[in-house]
Design a protein around this motif. Structure first.
Motif, PDB file in Angstrom:
ATOM      1  N   ASP A  60      21.160   8.076 -14.193  1.00  0.00           N
ATOM      2  CA  ASP A  60      20.635   9.367 -13.760  1.00  0.00           C
ATOM      3  C   ASP A  60      20.036   9.177 -12.367  1.00  0.00           C
ATOM      4  N   LEU A  61      20.878   9.303 -11.340  1.00  0.00           N
ATOM      5  CA  LEU A  61      20.418   9.000  -9.985  1.00  0.00           C
ATOM      6  C   LEU A  61      19.359   9.989  -9.519  1.00  0.00           C
ATOM      7  N   VAL A  62      19.562  11.250  -9.829  1.00  0.00           N
ATOM      8  CA  VAL A  62      18.560  12.241  -9.426  1.00  0.00           C
ATOM      9  C   VAL A  62      17.239  11.964 -10.141  1.00  0.00           C
ATOM     10  N   GLY A  63      17.312  11.679 -11.443  1.00  0.00           N
ATOM     11  CA  GLY A  63      16.098  11.390 -12.188  1.00  0.00           C
ATOM     12  C   GLY A  63      15.380  10.155 -11.673  1.00  0.00           C
ATOM     13  N   MET A  64      16.147   9.095 -11.370  1.00  0.00           N
ATOM     14  CA  MET A  64      15.526   7.876 -10.850  1.00  0.00           C
ATOM     15  C   MET A  64      14.910   8.113  -9.474  1.00  0.00           C
ATOM     16  N   SER A  65      15.567   8.929  -8.646  1.00  0.00           N
ATOM     17  CA  SER A  65      15.079   9.170  -7.287  1.00  0.00           C
ATOM     18  C   SER A  65      13.841  10.039  -7.257  1.00  0.00           C
ATOM     19  N   THR A  66      13.644  10.838  -8.311  1.00  0.00           N
ATOM     20  CA  THR A  66      12.467  11.712  -8.354  1.00  0.00           C
ATOM     21  C   THR A  66      11.407  11.231  -9.337  1.00  0.00           C
ATOM     22  N   ALA A  67      11.616  10.035  -9.912  1.00  0.00           N
ATOM     23  CA  ALA A  67      10.606   9.454 -10.805  1.00  0.00           C
ATOM     24  C   ALA A  67       9.350   9.116 -10.004  1.00  0.00           C
ATOM     25  N   PRO A  68       8.192   8.962 -10.675  1.00  0.00           N
ATOM     26  CA  PRO A  68       6.939   8.737  -9.944  1.00  0.00           C
ATOM     27  C   PRO A  68       7.002   7.604  -8.932  1.00  0.00           C
ATOM     28  N   ALA A  69       7.693   6.495  -9.263  1.00  0.00           N
ATOM     29  CA  ALA A  69       7.702   5.348  -8.354  1.00  0.00           C
ATOM     30  C   ALA A  69       8.416   5.639  -7.046  1.00  0.00           C
ATOM     31  N   LEU A  70       9.370   6.597  -7.062  1.00  0.00           N
ATOM     32  CA  LEU A  70      10.167   6.866  -5.861  1.00  0.00           C
ATOM     33  C   LEU A  70      10.104   8.327  -5.432  1.00  0.00           C
ATOM     34  N   ASN A  71       9.263   9.099  -6.044  1.00  0.00           N
ATOM     35  CA  ASN A  71       9.251  10.532  -5.772  1.00  0.00           C
ATOM     36  C   ASN A  71       8.985  10.842  -4.306  1.00  0.00           C
ATOM     37  N   SER A  72       8.204   9.999  -3.642  1.00  0.00           N
ATOM     38  CA  SER A  72       7.867  10.276  -2.244  1.00  0.00           C
ATOM     39  C   SER A  72       8.711   9.459  -1.254  1.00  0.00           C
ATOM     40  N   TRP A  73       9.731   8.749  -1.737  1.00  0.00           N
ATOM     41  CA  TRP A  73      10.550   7.919  -0.840  1.00  0.00           C
ATOM     42  C   TRP A  73      11.215   8.762   0.242  1.00  0.00           C
ATOM     43  N   HIS A  74      11.635   9.968  -0.086  1.00  0.00           N
ATOM     44  CA  HIS A  74      12.337  10.831   0.858  1.00  0.00           C
ATOM     45  C   HIS A  74      11.396  11.747   1.633  1.00  0.00           C
ATOM     46  N   LYS A  75      10.119  11.507   1.544  1.00  0.00           N
ATOM     47  CA  LYS A  75       9.155  12.260   2.357  1.00  0.00           C
ATOM     48  C   LYS A  75       7.982  11.353   2.716  1.00  0.00           C
ATOM     49  N   GLN A  76       8.329  10.257   3.357  1.00  0.00           N
ATOM     50  CA  GLN A  76       7.349   9.234   3.712  1.00  0.00           C
ATOM     51  C   GLN A  76       6.635   9.550   5.022  1.00  0.00           C
ATOM     52  N   GLN A  77       5.384   9.079   5.094  1.00  0.00           N
ATOM     53  CA  GLN A  77       4.714   9.029   6.390  1.00  0.00           C
ATOM     54  C   GLN A  77       5.422   7.980   7.247  1.00  0.00           C
ATOM     55  N   ARG A  78       5.174   8.029   8.536  1.00  0.00           N
ATOM     56  CA  ARG A  78       5.862   7.108   9.457  1.00  0.00           C
ATOM     57  C   ARG A  78       5.536   5.653   9.119  1.00  0.00           C
ATOM     58  N   TRP A  79       6.590   4.836   8.950  1.00  0.00           N
ATOM     59  CA  TRP A  79       6.432   3.389   8.820  1.00  0.00           C
ATOM     60  C   TRP A  79       6.502   2.774  10.211  1.00  0.00           C
ATOM     61  N   THR A  80       5.792   1.679  10.411  1.00  0.00           N
ATOM     62  CA  THR A  80       5.853   1.005  11.692  1.00  0.00           C
ATOM     63  C   THR A  80       7.296   0.610  12.014  1.00  0.00           C
ATOM     64  N   SER A  81       7.682   0.740  13.273  1.00  0.00           N
ATOM     65  CA  SER A  81       9.086   0.592  13.644  1.00  0.00           C
ATOM     66  C   SER A  81       9.608  -0.827  13.461  1.00  0.00           C
ATOM     67  N   ASP A  82       8.725  -1.837  13.382  1.00  0.00           N
ATOM     68  CA  ASP A  82       9.188  -3.216  13.266  1.00  0.00           C
ATOM     69  C   ASP A  82       8.885  -3.823  11.894  1.00  0.00           C
ATOM     70  N   TRP A  83       8.730  -2.986  10.860  1.00  0.00           N
ATOM     71  CA  TRP A  83       8.387  -3.509   9.542  1.00  0.00           C
ATOM     72  C   TRP A  83       9.495  -4.385   8.979  1.00  0.00           C
TER      73      TRP A  83
END
Length: 420
Positions: A60-83
């Motif tokens: 269930d790709l949609v379910g896994m992508s919206t589960a609590p652990a990854l729910n905010s992966w597609h709306k992240q604050q800026r990560w440092t450019s050299d992480w």
């Protein structure tokens, strides 16, 4: 020697499409090609002119992508450019999210690995070519004892989601996936296939085969209006299908700000969208043109700029066409791409969460960045230079002899190694 080459990827077209031209090249060279995918991609493989093998894939790709652990992966604050090169800069929460992404990819592989192996044991491929994060391909190569090659989709860094970013240790569930089939873990493919021009990609020690990008954005014809040059500057707005599939109700969406930012622009605006995204524009679209299922490689060469989220297919097609880009990134992978292309002077990069935090200011920033791309001719000049570098790289057809050598390196006695 006629090779049997098994291609495999997981369930979204954005990971299948970059593999299609290589499949064509292998077939044109006389080799047998099969593409092992879940039921959701079978038709897409057939429409691309390749032979699908449907394997069980109940993830269930949609379910896994919206589960609590990854729910905010597609709306992240800026990560440092050299992480990527300095993972110690990541916060504990960011490291946890990165690990969760690896767990999701391992779970996806677990859902399809048995089906891939059931077919592969019968068909006995000489070589497995898999999408960069389709670990089921690595499992098949390890169990069968055949070489594997991984295709990158335009991401500028090689993904290492199966490893701890700080220690490099393999995740326990990744190791267990191989143990389930009685094989030693194969952490990486024998070679990576990378379509990025060298200036665009991040350097790393992994073995790579560099290839020129050949755009495949799905089937579709060229409409009559594209056959003549536009009467004024043309701007394309295109929005990733993936984000639409995992968008949750109530999420602030920068797409509405983009629509407002291009309103009244002194340009011909073309929205290249899916059917669901088309509905969000409503019935009154003013003087903009809206198209569905139009392959971007037909549209972008006529455009002075393109606005998108930094997905691999759109980014690489834009580089291929020499079109300046306004990248509105939702997650770290696209942030890296946006930063890199902005450094090269071919794009402007804005981060989604920074725009949605203050919608009025975000809309203004979008419009100003787009006008900068349109009015400063340096962007178009540098985009044309990067296009030339990309098109000077070896074609997928040029890679076929290298893949033949890789398959032959397995030596005699490997399942499927006999000449046909």
């Amino acid at each position: 020697m006629i090779l049997r080459v098994l291609l495999t990827t997981w369930a979204w077209p954005s990971h299948l499409f970059p593999m299609v031209p290589l499949g064509w090249a292998l077939q044109a060279a006389g080799h047998e090609v099969r593409v092992a995918v879940g039921p959701g991609l079978t038709d897409a493989v057939s429409r691309a002119g390749l032979c699908p093998v449907t394997v069980r894939d109940d993830a269930d790709l949609v379910g896994m992508s919206t589960a609590p652990a990854l729910n905010s992966w597609h709306k992240q604050q800026r990560w440092t450019s050299d992480w990527y090169d300095r993972p110690e800069l990541l916060s504990p929460a960011q490291r946890e999210m990165y690990a969760a992404l690896g767990h999701k990819q391992t779970a996806m592989a677990a859902a399809m690995a048995e089906g891939v192996l059931d077919f592969a044991r019968d068909w006995r491929p000489h070589l497995v070519v898999h999408d960069a994060v389709t670990f089921a391909g690595l499992v098949a190569g390890a169990v069968l004892g055949v070489p594997t090659a991984a295709t990158l989709w335009g991401n500028i860094a090689i993904p290492r989601h199966q490893r701890d970013p700080l220690t490099g240790e393999l995740a326990e569930d990744f190791t267990a996936l191989f143990e389930r089939f009685g094989a030693a873990p194969k952490p990486e493919p024998d070679v990576w296939i990378d379509p990025c021009p060298p200036r665009m990609g991040l350097p790393s020690p992994e073995p790579r085969l560099t290839t020129g990008f050949v755009p495949y954005n799905g089937p579709g014809g060229c409409p009559d209006w594209l056959r003549v040059p536009p009467g004024r500057r043309r701007v394309c707005v295109t929005w990733g299908i993936t984000t639409g599939r995992i968008q949750t109700d109530g999420d602030p969406d920068v797409f509405d700000q983009v629509v407002e930012a291009v309103s009244g622009l002194d340009a011909e605006v073309v929205f290249a969208l899916s059917a669901a995204q088309r509905e969000r524009l409503g019935a009154d679209t003013g003087d903009v043109r809206v198209v569905e299922a139009l392959p971007l490689h037909l549209l972008l060469p006529s455009c002075a700029a393109v606005v998108h989220q930094g997905g691999g297919g759109t980014t690489m097609t834009s580089v291929w066409s020499g079109t300046p880009q306004l990248i509105v990134s939702p997650r770290p992978e696209q942030m890296m791409t946006g930063d890199r292309l902005q450094q090269l002077g071919v794009a402007r990069h804005l981060v989604r969460t920074e725009l949605t935090a203050d919608p009025a200011a975000g809309t203004k920033a979008l419009r100003e960045a787009l006008l900068d791309l349109l009015d400063d001719t340096a962007y178009a000049r540098r985009a044309a230079e990067l296009r030339g570098e990309q098109r000077a790289q070896p074609t997928p057809a040029d890679l076929v002899p290298r893949l033949e050598e890789l398959a032959a390196s397995a030596g005699p006695g490997v399942p499927g190694s006999e000449v046909r």
